[in-house]
Write a protein that holds these residues in place. Structure first.
Motif, PDB file in Angstrom:
ATOM      1  N   LEU A 129      -9.323  -4.697  -0.116  1.00 29.04           N
ATOM      2  CA  LEU A 129      -8.359  -4.184  -0.605  1.00 29.04           C
ATOM      3  C   LEU A 129      -9.070  -2.543  -0.692  1.00 29.04           C
ATOM      4  CD1 LEU A 129      -5.285  -3.109  -0.154  1.00 29.04           C
ATOM      5  CD2 LEU A 129      -5.910  -3.437  -2.679  1.00 29.04           C
TER       6      LEU A 129
ATOM      7  N   ALA B 155      -2.192  -2.241  -7.200  1.00 31.26           N
ATOM      8  CA  ALA B 155      -1.734  -3.079  -5.374  1.00 31.26           C
ATOM      9  C   ALA B 155      -2.450  -5.415  -5.314  1.00 31.26           C
ATOM     10  CB  ALA B 155      -2.415  -2.592  -4.426  1.00 31.26           C
TER      11      ALA B 155
ATOM     12  N   SER C  66      -9.693   1.588  -2.442  1.00 28.77           N
ATOM     13  CA  SER C  66      -9.172   2.194  -2.864  1.00 28.77           C
ATOM     14  C   SER C  66     -10.262   3.751  -3.056  1.00 28.77           C
ATOM     15  CB  SER C  66      -9.020   2.150  -4.225  1.00 28.77           C
ATOM     16  OG  SER C  66      -8.104   2.882  -5.257  1.00 28.77           O
TER      17      SER C  66
ATOM     18  N   LEU D 209      -4.074   3.892  -0.505  1.00 29.81           N
ATOM     19  CA  LEU D 209      -5.500   2.961   0.161  1.00 29.81           C
ATOM     20  C   LEU D 209      -5.574   2.515   1.287  1.00 29.81           C
ATOM     21  CD1 LEU D 209      -2.864   0.652  -2.878  1.00 29.81           C
ATOM     22  CD2 LEU D 209      -4.644   2.247  -3.045  1.00 29.81           C
ATOM     23  N   HIS D 210      -6.486   1.363   1.287  1.00 29.43           N
ATOM     24  CA  HIS D 210      -6.224   0.791   3.183  1.00 29.43           C
ATOM     25  C   HIS D 210      -6.892  -0.086   3.069  1.00 29.43           C
ATOM     26  CE1 HIS D 210      -6.166   1.160   7.250  1.00 29.43           C
ATOM     27  NE2 HIS D 210      -7.605   0.405   7.315  1.00 29.43           N
ATOM     28  N   ALA D 211      -6.047  -1.626   3.278  1.00 29.49           N
ATOM     29  CA  ALA D 211      -6.192  -2.853   4.074  1.00 29.49           C
ATOM     30  C   ALA D 211      -7.511  -2.862   5.060  1.00 29.49           C
ATOM     31  CB  ALA D 211      -4.926  -3.794   3.549  1.00 29.49           C
TER      32      ALA D 211
ATOM     33  N   THR E 253       1.348  -1.323  -0.139  1.00 34.44           N
ATOM     34  CA  THR E 253       0.414  -0.013  -0.241  1.00 34.44           C
ATOM     35  C   THR E 253       0.838   1.579   0.308  1.00 34.44           C
ATOM     36  OG1 THR E 253      -0.121  -0.012   1.809  1.00 34.44           O
ATOM     37  CG2 THR E 253      -1.852  -1.135   1.410  1.00 34.44           C
ATOM     38  N   ASN E 254       1.920   1.501   0.702  1.00 38.98           N
ATOM     39  CA  ASN E 254       3.050   2.691   0.839  1.00 38.98           C
ATOM     40  C   ASN E 254       3.848   2.612  -1.167  1.00 38.98           C
ATOM     41  OD1 ASN E 254       2.224   3.205   3.402  1.00 38.98           O
ATOM     42  ND2 ASN E 254       3.756   2.106   4.493  1.00 38.98           N
TER      43      ASN E 254
END
Length: 809
Positions: free
Chosen positions: A350, A393, A352, A279-281, A268-269
């Protein structure tokens, strides 16, 4: 913004040198503030070679040492004394020959020299991994693959990562350049313009076919606040194995200063810095009801963030919630403690998305959470890039984390955002920029940047702005893009400038201001500029009832427009006092603000702030503190500079001053002055008296005829004083002392002052004592004791050798 050269070149069709790329970036407005070499292993194993241990025998004079002979592929075998317990004949090892510098994990670099160890010659070192920066183990030497050939450079075997890192000084509007692909887009546009071609295009990474596990983890998405979240995409991935990232990914992140954590977080980074899309998981098991709801929660709802802190939410904070209505993440800002990916996570969802810039900025500042994601969202991300970033991703997670896609990709985009259209004429571009651009050059530059030319004629053109450039909405923005890509240094400097003379108002307000500033500066005052936005906690409720409050404050400490000049000046005084700059004469031209019955009011003032001593102590008199009469003298002189002689004094009941006085000119109050009350000083932790005067500048200008003036800047860093007592022959005068000081020629020494002369038979026949103070200052940084002591030692030596002085202890 930190950009990796190797990473950037992944998206460029050509590979300029780092120096060439640095020049290109600066020419197109991405100013390179620094270019530094990055090495994953310090020294990059230069000089180290692979060797083969031919013999390993016991050292005759030491039980724990061995005598070895090592073949390094050239010349005679090296004789090396080795203390490693695991060294043995037949091993392939890393050797540092004589002249090679090694860089241990801890400790200083070490250059190999021929040495004798317990009477036996040693021609280098057989290395352990911690001795050359490859690891932390010191249990023994590194034993390598037997197939390696002696003489092979160690850098070819271990391939330590090397890179060049650009630090780019981005202006706040350049969200499009907050990613490697964004910077690559500008570079390609520059190259196209330079060669008048369209062949240079950003090499976007390919997305592989995603391995699927079916639709066993379906997650639906519902957006309740579509203004704050116009688009939300997501996908479920199962079979994930959270583990350390591969070296290539770790190296890319480490090079730009991002600490690797695990493969999921690192991906994500990586996408954030590759595409600019945060992004965030989520751990999929935290998504109750298999539903993601984007909404606002009630005021003061408690939510625990990833850092373990429990926070009270504002009703305007956008949240990502599960099907049970429980918050999982502060949208676009920070994740929740109970929904984040852990080492045991196997199923993830995930995210976005696109979140509105204003809402993210407000929430981020309200909670003091200045994350990379919030920084991107508050500047406006590319809404058309949301889906690509998600797919990219997901591809990497499947490759590096062993995952498989377990749902359809969800893309909730209720109202498709239209592109911004801007019309501009060619003449306007040339006139505003000063550049003689051809029509074709303008169109080529804009096309290379991703602008869609909707229509064009002999006069100008209309373009659709790409979503990657949310700051562009005006014709002037288009001019800036053309100037950047053609090279800001290509604008010709005109040989002549045409101006039309204009008559200024009488009296000219700027000349009046400069005249008074010149007078104050010449009398030892320093001009300050303080923030017009201040903290409401400084003021009582009766004052706050008439203040101008900020709707979108920068921080909780900066929430109102200042109603008074006093408090922001006291902040500056406290700042200086905390740095031992205790004698202060400040003045400031500034504005105050008030909420009136109809609208708002803005008022101009001149403020004086005095504290500390009037003059430095000398040998003939002691220092004396500033007082009311010292302040009064400057106030009267300022009014006289403006032509006012007849003044009326009355006592004032100003809440912040004690005693307080008011001066009237022509029966109109123009100045308030006095001592700042102890209670007000206590608010700023100021422990010495402060005297304050504030002029109603608007009213003074109304009464005024005409004048003119100047100011100068104060040092940023505090000065340091040192005292010294010298016993000298009576015939030695102070001029000789000054001459000795000048001979030292130290740029740090700013002043010398004789503050006491003492004569006594106790000093010796025909002797006297001078007490001298020395002032040190470095305008670039705060001085250290070590630096000052070095100069003092030179001074003392000069006094002793040139004047035969004795230093009194």
């Amino acid at each position: 913004m930190t950009i990796s050269y190797n990473w950037l070149c992944d998206y460029l069709p050509v590979k300029p040198t780092p120096e060439e790329l640095s020049t290109i970036l600066t020419r197109i407005g991405l100013e390179v503030e620094s270019l530094e070499k990055f090495e994953a292993v310090k020294g990059s194993l230069a000089g180290l070679v692979i060797g083969e241990v031919l013999t390993a025998e016991k050292h005759p004079n030491a039980d724990k040492l061995k005598l070895t002979t090592v073949n390094i592929g050239s010349g005679e075998p090296l004789h090396i004394v080795c203390g490693a317990p695991n060294v043995a004949a037949g091993q392939k090892v890393v050797v540092a020959p004589i002249g090679t510098t090694i860089y241990p994990i801890s400790g200083e670099p070490l250059t190999m020299k021929k040495a004798k160890i317990r009477g036996e010659e040693s021609q280098g070192m057989i290395c352990a991994e911690d001795e050359i920066g490859l690891g932390s183990s010191h249990a023994g030497i590194m034993v390598l693959d037997p197939s390696l050939q002696p003489g092979t450079p160690a850098s070819e075997v271990f391939k330590p990562a090397q890179d060049h890192i650009f630090e780019i000084g981005l202006t706040p509007n350049r969200m499009d350049a907050m990613s490697h692909i964004g910077v690559a887009r500008d570079v390609c546009a520059f190259l196209n313009n330079l060669e008048n071609t369209g062949k240079y295009q950003v090499q976007l990474p390919a997305i592989n076919a995603l391995p699927k596990a079916g639709t066993q983890l379906p997650v639906s998405v519902k957006i309740e606040n579509t203004d704050a979240c116009p688009r939300y995409t997501g996908v479920s991935i199962t079979g994930v194995k959270v583990a350390p990232s591969p070296d290539w990914l770790k190296n890319k992140l480490t090079a730009i200063g991002v600490r690797p954590i695990n493969n999921i977080v690192d991906i994500t980074n990586f996408i954030l810095h590759e595409t600019g899309q945060p992004l965030h998981a989520f751990d999929a098991t935290a998504i109750k009801g298999n539903e993601v709801v984007v909404k606002n929660l009630p005021q003061d709802t408690l939510f625990t963030t990833l850092d373990g802190k429990e926070r009270k939410l504002d009703a305007s904070d956008l949240m990502i919630c599960n099907g049970a209505g429980e918050g999982m993440c502060i949208a676009g800002v920070f994740g929740g403690l109970h929904s984040g990916v852990t080492d045991t996570t196997q199923q993830i969802f995930l995210e976005s998305a696109f979140f509105s810039a204003g809402g993210i900025r407000t929430t981020s500042f309200r909670h003091g959470l200045r994350t990379d994601a919030a920084t991107r969202f508050e500047k406006g991300v590319d809404i058309s890039n949301v889906l690509f970033a998600l797919q990219r991703a997901a591809d990497l997670i499947c490759q590096l984390g062993g995952g498989k896609i377990a749902s359809e990709i969800v893309d909730v985009y209720p109202v498709v955002k239209p592109k911004t259209h801007v019309s501009v004429t060619y003449n306007y571009i040339r006139k505003l920029s000063g550049g003689n651009y051809s029509d074709e050059k303008i169109k080529n530059i804009l096309s290379s940047l991703g602008f869609e030319i909707l229509s064009a004629n002999a006069e100008g053109l209309e373009v659709a702005v790409p979503f990657s450039k949310p700051d562009i909405s005006l014709p002037a923005d288009i001019v800036e893009e053309v100037m950047r890509i053609d090279g800001l240094d290509n604008i010709e400097i005109p040989s002549k400038i045409t101006i039309s003379p204009a008559l200024s108002a009488q009296p000219d307000p700027e000349q009046v201001k400069e005249k008074i500033a010149d007078y104050l500066a010449s009398n030892g005052f320093n001009e300050i500029f303080t923030n017009s936005i201040t903290n409401s906690k400084y003021y009582p409720e009766e004052v706050l009832a008439h203040t101008v409050k900020m709707m979108n404050s920068l921080t909780v400490e900066l929430d109102i427009m200042r109603p008074s000049m006093l408090e922001t000046g006291l902040e500056s005084i406290a700042h200086n006092l905390n740095r031992k700059n205790e004698n202060l004469l400040f003045f400031e031209f500034g504005k105050t603000y008030a909420a009136l019955e109809k609208g708002y009011g803005e008022f101009n003032h001149l403020a004086l702030y005095l504290t500390g001593t009037k003059t430095d102590e000398t040998w003939i008199h002691k220092s004396s503190n500033v007082d009311f009469y010292f302040l009064k003298g400057y106030v009267i002189n300022i009014l006289r500079q403006l032509g006012y002689q007849q003044l009326t004094w009355t006592e004032s009941e100003d809440a912040g001053l004690q005693p307080g006085w008011e001066i009237k000119v022509k029966n109109q109050p123009v100045v308030k002055l006095g001592g700042v009350k102890p209670a007000k000083l206590k608010q700023f932790d100021i422990k010495q008296p402060v005297w304050f005067a504030v002029f109603d500048w608007d009213k003074l200008l109304q009464l005024l005829k005409k004048t003119d003036s100047f100011y100068k800047e104060i040092p940023r860093f505090p000065a340091v004083r040192r005292d010294l007592a010298l016993v000298l022959d009576k015939q030695v005068n102070f001029a000789a002392v000054e001459a000795a000081v000048r001979g030292v020629k130290s740029p740090l020494l700013q002043g010398i002052n004789l503050f006491d002369v003492f004569e006594s038979e106790k000093l010796g026949a025909n002797k006297k004592s001078y007490a001298v103070s020395f002032t040190f200052l470095d305008p670039q940084k705060t001085l250290t004791d070590k630096e000052i002591d070095a100069v003092m030692e030179k001074l003392i030596k000069a006094f002793e050798t040139q004047l035969q002085a004795e230093i009194r202890k």
